[in-house]
Scaffold this active site. Structure first.
Site, PDB file in Angstrom:
ATOM      1  N   ASP A 159       0.876  -1.172   0.000  1.00 49.74           N
ATOM      2  CA  ASP A 159       0.000   0.000   0.000  1.00 49.74           C
ATOM      3  C   ASP A 159       0.917   1.227   0.000  1.00 49.74           C
ATOM      4  O   ASP A 159       1.256   1.760   1.054  1.00 49.74           O
ATOM      5  CB  ASP A 159      -0.913  -0.005   1.223  1.00 49.74           C
ATOM      6  N   ASP A 216      -2.126   1.356   7.468  1.00 49.51           N
ATOM      7  CA  ASP A 216      -1.468   1.162   6.171  1.00 49.51           C
ATOM      8  C   ASP A 216      -0.996  -0.289   6.012  1.00 49.51           C
ATOM      9  O   ASP A 216      -1.069  -0.853   4.925  1.00 49.51           O
ATOM     10  CB  ASP A 216      -0.317   2.150   6.005  1.00 49.51           C
ATOM     11  N   GLU A 255      -1.845  -1.885  -4.994  1.00 50.03           N
ATOM     12  CA  GLU A 255      -3.041  -1.188  -5.476  1.00 50.03           C
ATOM     13  C   GLU A 255      -2.690  -0.382  -6.717  1.00 50.03           C
ATOM     14  O   GLU A 255      -1.606   0.189  -6.797  1.00 50.03           O
ATOM     15  CB  GLU A 255      -3.577  -0.234  -4.401  1.00 50.03           C
TER      16      GLU A 255
END
Length: 161
Positions: A8, A140, A68
């Site tokens: 992330d 996170d 992502e």
């Protein structure tokens, strides 16, 4: 058995999570966050991110990574910073010859929580259910574990079409 590194990326705090996938069984291996100081020079921040992820890869030897996909937000400056951080993280993967699957944030949330509009608290709650006993170091890292979990369900093995 497949070891997956979930990522992330963020310039401020990049989350990472490593899981083992054996069929439908998922096991937590490790997770963490790499934080940079906002007042540090950009080159130092990016080097810290790259080095941190390279160290995680060297320690845990994942079979593949998942990240992502980049999204565009309303602030172009924030989008650029995210892209730079993401580039460092992907470069660390590339430097280790690690293949990377990319997934949209909404798809990750849907795969883990059941809805693409889930918030961070819902993602965190599902991580506790899916990876019982895992000590998650922050939101996170939880998001990175969610990316790894989604990839275990959605990702293709290298060489598959």
């Amino acid at each position: 058995m497949t070891i997956i590194l979930g990522l992330d990326p963020s310039l401020t705090c990049t989350g990472w999570g490593v899981i083992r996938s054996e069929g439908s069984r998922l096991t937590h291996i490790a997770n963490g966050q790499i934080k940079t100081h906002a007042k540090a020079p950009m080159a130092e921040r990016l080097a810290l991110l790259h080095g941190g992820i390279a160290s995680v890869i060297a320690e845990h030897r994942p079979d593949r990574a998942a990240c992502e996909e980049v999204f565009v937000n309303e602030n172009p400056k924030s989008t650029l910073k995210l892209a730079q951080a993401r580039g460092c993280v992907l470069a660390a993967c590339g430097g280790a010859s690690l293949s990377v699957n990319e997934h949209a944030a909404r798809l990750v949330k849907k795969a883990v929580v059941g809805t693409g509009g889930a918030d961070k608290s819902q993602v965190g709650a599902m991580i506790k259910v899916l990876l019982p006993g895992a000590k998650v170091v922050g939101t996170d890292a939880a998001d990175a574990l969610a990316v790894a979990i989604a990839d275990a369900h959605l990702g293709r093995q290298p060489g598959q079409s």
